[in-house]
Design a protein around this motif. Sequence first.
Motif, PDB file in Angstrom:
ATOM      1  N   ILE A 180       0.943  -1.124  -0.176  1.00 60.15           N
ATOM      2  CA  ILE A 180      -0.054  -0.055  -0.163  1.00 60.15           C
ATOM      3  C   ILE A 180       0.925   1.254  -0.099  1.00 60.15           C
ATOM      4  N   VAL A 181       0.558   2.280  -0.832  1.00 60.56           N
ATOM      5  CA  VAL A 181       1.359   3.390  -1.069  1.00 60.56           C
ATOM      6  C   VAL A 181       0.540   4.462  -0.027  1.00 60.56           C
ATOM      7  N   THR A 182       1.127   5.036   0.985  1.00 63.38           N
ATOM      8  CA  THR A 182       0.332   6.047   1.810  1.00 63.38           C
ATOM      9  C   THR A 182       0.492   7.591   1.265  1.00 63.38           C
ATOM     10  N   VAL A 183      -0.617   8.213   1.145  1.00 63.92           N
ATOM     11  CA  VAL A 183      -0.287   9.758   0.518  1.00 63.92           C
ATOM     12  C   VAL A 183      -0.545  10.503   1.763  1.00 63.92           C
ATOM     13  N   GLN A 184       0.339  11.242   2.375  1.00 60.15           N
ATOM     14  CA  GLN A 184       0.058  12.015   3.432  1.00 60.15           C
ATOM     15  C   GLN A 184      -0.166  13.452   3.182  1.00 60.15           C
ATOM     16  N   LEU A 185      -1.379  14.083   3.400  1.00 62.38           N
ATOM     17  CA  LEU A 185      -1.692  15.393   2.581  1.00 62.38           C
ATOM     18  C   LEU A 185      -1.812  16.511   3.724  1.00 62.38           C
ATOM     19  N   GLY A 186      -1.410  17.475   3.927  1.00 65.49           N
ATOM     20  CA  GLY A 186      -1.521  18.735   4.786  1.00 65.49           C
ATOM     21  C   GLY A 186      -0.944  18.319   6.114  1.00 65.49           C
ATOM     22  N   GLN A 187      -1.281  19.344   6.916  1.00 66.64           N
ATOM     23  CA  GLN A 187      -0.718  19.246   8.247  1.00 66.64           C
ATOM     24  C   GLN A 187      -1.232  18.118   8.943  1.00 66.64           C
ATOM     25  N   CYS A 188      -2.691  17.730   9.183  1.00 74.13           N
ATOM     26  CA  CYS A 188      -3.202  16.772   9.698  1.00 74.13           C
ATOM     27  C   CYS A 188      -2.962  15.302   8.934  1.00 74.13           C
ATOM     28  N   LEU A 218       4.783  12.298   1.146  1.00 70.54           N
ATOM     29  CA  LEU A 218       4.193  13.446   2.044  1.00 70.54           C
ATOM     30  C   LEU A 218       4.139  14.684   1.122  1.00 70.54           C
ATOM     31  N   VAL A 219       3.023  15.388   1.333  1.00 68.96           N
ATOM     32  CA  VAL A 219       2.658  16.492   0.782  1.00 68.96           C
ATOM     33  C   VAL A 219       2.155  17.559   1.400  1.00 68.96           C
ATOM     34  N   ASP A 220       2.590  18.973   1.472  1.00 66.48           N
ATOM     35  CA  ASP A 220       1.922  19.858   2.138  1.00 66.48           C
ATOM     36  C   ASP A 220       2.446  21.282   1.476  1.00 66.48           C
ATOM     37  N   MET A 221       1.686  22.292   1.768  1.00 66.80           N
ATOM     38  CA  MET A 221       2.083  23.350   1.001  1.00 66.80           C
ATOM     39  C   MET A 221       2.829  24.367   1.853  1.00 66.80           C
ATOM     40  N   GLU A 222       3.050  23.878   3.094  1.00 64.64           N
ATOM     41  CA  GLU A 222       4.021  24.773   3.726  1.00 64.64           C
ATOM     42  C   GLU A 222       5.115  23.859   4.576  1.00 64.64           C
ATOM     43  N   PRO A 223       6.253  24.105   4.864  1.00 64.81           N
ATOM     44  CA  PRO A 223       7.385  23.236   5.208  1.00 64.81           C
ATOM     45  C   PRO A 223       7.529  22.803   6.584  1.00 64.81           C
ATOM     46  N   LYS A 224       6.645  23.342   7.463  1.00 66.17           N
ATOM     47  CA  LYS A 224       7.303  23.251   8.977  1.00 66.17           C
ATOM     48  C   LYS A 224       6.668  21.717   9.011  1.00 66.17           C
ATOM     49  N   VAL A 225       5.619  21.134   8.954  1.00 67.41           N
ATOM     50  CA  VAL A 225       5.138  19.923   9.390  1.00 67.41           C
ATOM     51  C   VAL A 225       6.185  18.800   8.848  1.00 67.41           C
ATOM     52  N   ILE A 226       6.079  18.997   7.502  1.00 66.25           N
ATOM     53  CA  ILE A 226       6.939  17.743   6.816  1.00 66.25           C
ATOM     54  C   ILE A 226       8.284  17.554   7.436  1.00 66.25           C
ATOM     55  N   SER A 227       8.737  18.784   7.561  1.00 65.26           N
ATOM     56  CA  SER A 227      10.111  18.914   8.234  1.00 65.26           C
ATOM     57  C   SER A 227      10.305  18.010   9.552  1.00 65.26           C
ATOM     58  N   GLN A 228       9.185  18.464  10.365  1.00 61.16           N
ATOM     59  CA  GLN A 228       9.289  17.911  11.679  1.00 61.16           C
ATOM     60  C   GLN A 228       9.008  16.390  11.909  1.00 61.16           C
ATOM     61  N   THR A 229       7.944  15.931  10.890  1.00 63.44           N
ATOM     62  CA  THR A 229       7.603  14.655  10.432  1.00 63.44           C
ATOM     63  C   THR A 229       8.715  13.830  10.194  1.00 63.44           C
ATOM     64  N   ASN A 260      11.489   8.054   2.992  1.00 62.67           N
ATOM     65  CA  ASN A 260      12.542   8.101   2.032  1.00 62.67           C
ATOM     66  C   ASN A 260      12.894   9.831   2.287  1.00 62.67           C
ATOM     67  N   ASP A 261      13.996  10.106   2.050  1.00 60.54           N
ATOM     68  CA  ASP A 261      14.396  11.583   2.256  1.00 60.54           C
ATOM     69  C   ASP A 261      13.799  12.292   1.054  1.00 60.54           C
ATOM     70  N   ARG A 262      13.583  11.685  -0.369  1.00 58.89           N
ATOM     71  CA  ARG A 262      12.993  12.467  -1.186  1.00 58.89           C
ATOM     72  C   ARG A 262      11.719  12.252  -1.648  1.00 58.89           C
ATOM     73  N   SER A 263      11.069  11.288  -0.759  1.00 62.47           N
ATOM     74  CA  SER A 263       9.357  11.193  -1.014  1.00 62.47           C
ATOM     75  C   SER A 263       8.607  12.400  -0.764  1.00 62.47           C
ATOM     76  N   HIS A 264       8.757  13.763  -0.611  1.00 60.79           N
ATOM     77  CA  HIS A 264       8.091  14.731  -0.330  1.00 60.79           C
ATOM     78  C   HIS A 264       8.282  15.865  -0.831  1.00 60.79           C
ATOM     79  N   PHE A 265       7.110  16.570  -0.892  1.00 64.46           N
ATOM     80  CA  PHE A 265       7.011  17.877  -1.725  1.00 64.46           C
ATOM     81  C   PHE A 265       6.209  18.758  -0.604  1.00 64.46           C
ATOM     82  N   CYS A 266       6.906  19.955  -0.577  1.00 64.44           N
ATOM     83  CA  CYS A 266       6.270  21.101  -0.142  1.00 64.44           C
ATOM     84  C   CYS A 266       6.516  22.256  -0.735  1.00 64.44           C
TER      85      CYS A 266
END
Lengths: 474, 453
Positions: free
Chosen positions: B3-11, B65-76, B89-95
């Motif tokens: 299963i590929v999980t897509v995490q969207l937004g802060q929540c 991991l997808v978010d339109m601002e950087p703080k949450v992904i960075s912390q996650t 994975n270090d590269r599987s995120h976009f913000c």
Amino acid sequence: RVSLPFAVGQCGNQVGCRFWELALREHAAVNKKGIYDEALSSFFRNIDIRNGGDGPDIDKGKICSLKARALLIDMEEGVVNEILQGPLRDVFDSKQLITDVSGSGNNWAVGHMLYGNQYREKIVEKLRKTAEHCDCLQCFFIIHSMGGGTGSGLGTFVLNLLEDEFPEVYRFVTSVYPSGEDDVITSPYNSVLAMKELNEHADCVLPIENESLFDIVNKIHQMINSGKLGSTVKQNSLVTSSASSAKIVQEKPFDTMNNIVANLLLNLTSSARFDGSLNMDLNEISMNLVPFPRLHYLVSSLTPLYTLADVNVPPRRLDQMFSDAFSRDHQLIQADPKHSLYLACALLVRGNVQLSDLRRNIERLKPSLHFVSWNQEGWKTGLCSVPPVGHSHSLLALANNTCVKPTFIELKDRFMKLYKKKAHLHHYLHIDGMEQSCFSEAVSSLSDLIEEYNELDATKGGPSADPGRLKIAV
Amino acid sequence: MSIVTVQLGQCGNQIGHEVFNTICGDVHGTHGLCSKKENESYHDACKERFFSEDESEVPVARAVLVDMEPKVISQTLSTAARSGSWKYNDRSHFCQKQGSGNNWANGYSVHGPRHKEVIMNLVQKEAEKCDRLGGFFTIMSMAGGTGSGLGAFVTQCLRDTFPSSFILNHVIWPYGTGEVIVQNYNSVLTLSHLYQSSDALLVHENDVIHKICAQRMNIKQISFRDVNQVIAHQLGSVFQPTYTAGGGSHYSRNPLGDLMESLVPHPEFKMLGLRNIPQMPENSLAYSTFHWPGLIKHLRQMLIANAKMEEGIDWQVRLPHLSSSVPSTHSINKPLHFNTSIANLVVLRGKDVHSIDIGSFQDPSLYACWLNPQEAFNAWKTPRAFNKYEKSTSLVSNSQFLLKPLDNVVGKAWNMFASKAYVHQYTKFGIEEEDFLDSFTALEQVISSYTNL
């Protein structure tokens, strides 16, 4: 993510000065390692002054030299010069300043039309330069007063300019409204002329009244002097902003009051700069608190009051902080939100406050507040983990509430008193571009705004109309 | 299958992080009260499902991991890496930097198209790492701007790019007394759009989980972290490996497919609710014992009476006898109205699972009359205990569970829409009044369908 403050006029720059000092202090407290991080970058650039400040910004790594992202505009030199000679002198460079010598003579038309046209190109050029250094420009802040000439006239000219040049960037304006006893006779003219601009070109306005600031400062003094807070004032007290004095001394007139406004801006942007479990960005504030484009005036309050002073106080009952946020004594304008109609309300909590505390207090206070029928549960909330310096928690409340109406009505009344007699009009009309219609249009715009609030107030307490739901064929 | 999980937004990102934490903690931190062989099977199945490997041998979550601002992904990212037991994975995120401003239109019409390529590339990369792709699991809230708006757009893209893959949206229902003032608009727009592209919507309500934290977990100062951990536990209790009825002696390899097949017989009915018992503070677990008959009885009554947790269950609500000639009237507010189901799935984990009698869930009166109760009910089991609970059972239900919350949200949104408040904020970004009306219509249809069961 950058917020760009513009301080325009004497009041604007004095507040701005307090703001920059507090911002540096806040970041210094949080950023122990001296690394230039995202939080710092929202207000400061990091440059290597050995290149004469012309080299590229240093995006990461150690802090070399911090420069505030700001433009300081004044048509007199006194205030800005003082800033440049004071402790903030290294935080600004001359390229960020636009000054003249003779001032605007408390005349909106001089500020807006005369100086506006004269300095338009220079302002645009410096604005573009400043914006170039920003990775992502989210919001402009204009800090000014309404009653004078520069802050009011040139300040609203800049507002227009910002909309033209950067239409997608949010425009927040912190406006200090004149009191009834203001010693500038023409302040009603200046304020109403400026209001029209705010109505049409600002995304959000945070009105401030000096009387309220004064009352709050007195309250803090009382709290400290009565020993109720149970301890002494620290050195470097924010209230005094004087490094050496241990007693509360009003160093300069307005200094203590300006601190409050500066704190407002810091708190407003805290969730955008620091981590939290429920972030609240500036564009979210605009989105949630402005249900109709012109109704964008937000009444603010900062609690607990002692977070506005540098006192060492054991944290008091948390719930009191929430209750106070809604009391008339704690608002930054003379208004009573509890007895008027809420269109929307935002609570931004900083520090050691949990989600359940926030929710419990909303449940507790909700029944005593009146919300408009189409937004009965209209709360916007934010949780930021970093408290203000030296405190464990604080709360900023922003309300879109019809309690602003009296302020506007009084302003209109004072305007009409002068206007009916055509007092002092000639000072304005002889400025190129100024006509009588400017005045009539301005007061008309204000009247319309007041009328919109009247219509909303009329719905208060009445039965909420129940719009029947969509019926679909089964 | 993976299963590929897509995490969207802060929540979405905060919850996603807790989910992987819980899953990892379950596999490594507890011994499952079963044989070593069983444990190893479980471990292997879990790893295939949720993690890939890289040179470091630390399991890498199959997530974008997808978010339109950087703080949450960075912390996650950093919190996960610090745990030492798993990482992203270090590269599987976009913000991006500026956020979506709680504006669905901004997320859907501006950020979506602008960043479609980059985001779908990341998803494609994760999908390619899977030996066999079992589908997508997206986590988002409905209230904000990114999870909701961008999330709806990304779900559409997933459907377009992977037309035959299963897509399950995990949707967080915000607190009734707002977190966001325009949350009802954002919710209506999200739900109506997801309904078009998604296979099913699995819902968690913040108010419900908050109550569980307060009353079942005895947490005094509840934070979002507490809420998210309960949610993660409930999700883990469904998606950790199990044996399905027809699956024989291997752990099921197609959880999303099995879920859809069991629970979504008809595309009009996609709203899934989740209940999990028992739920209690960790330090009480050692002193508690549970018996399957009791748990099953409680779970069934929770289904019938639409109880949100195992306290305060209304035992007065009963199923009608089939022989009775009194037709049940279809009114949401009728007292003692029981919760009618389309399909139910019960997951059982722990000792003696195979001896449990769950026939009571096949009672025909539980289900709408046009369904076959034998097909409408499924059970997944494993003797391997989950997350320190000696016995644990979950119910995933496609029933009238979410009818009232849905009706509430649509009602409030409509009330606000009638005054046109905030609509200018949406039209600014290209969502017109007509789009709102389309969404309202779509959801009134869903409400009507569930009401008339």
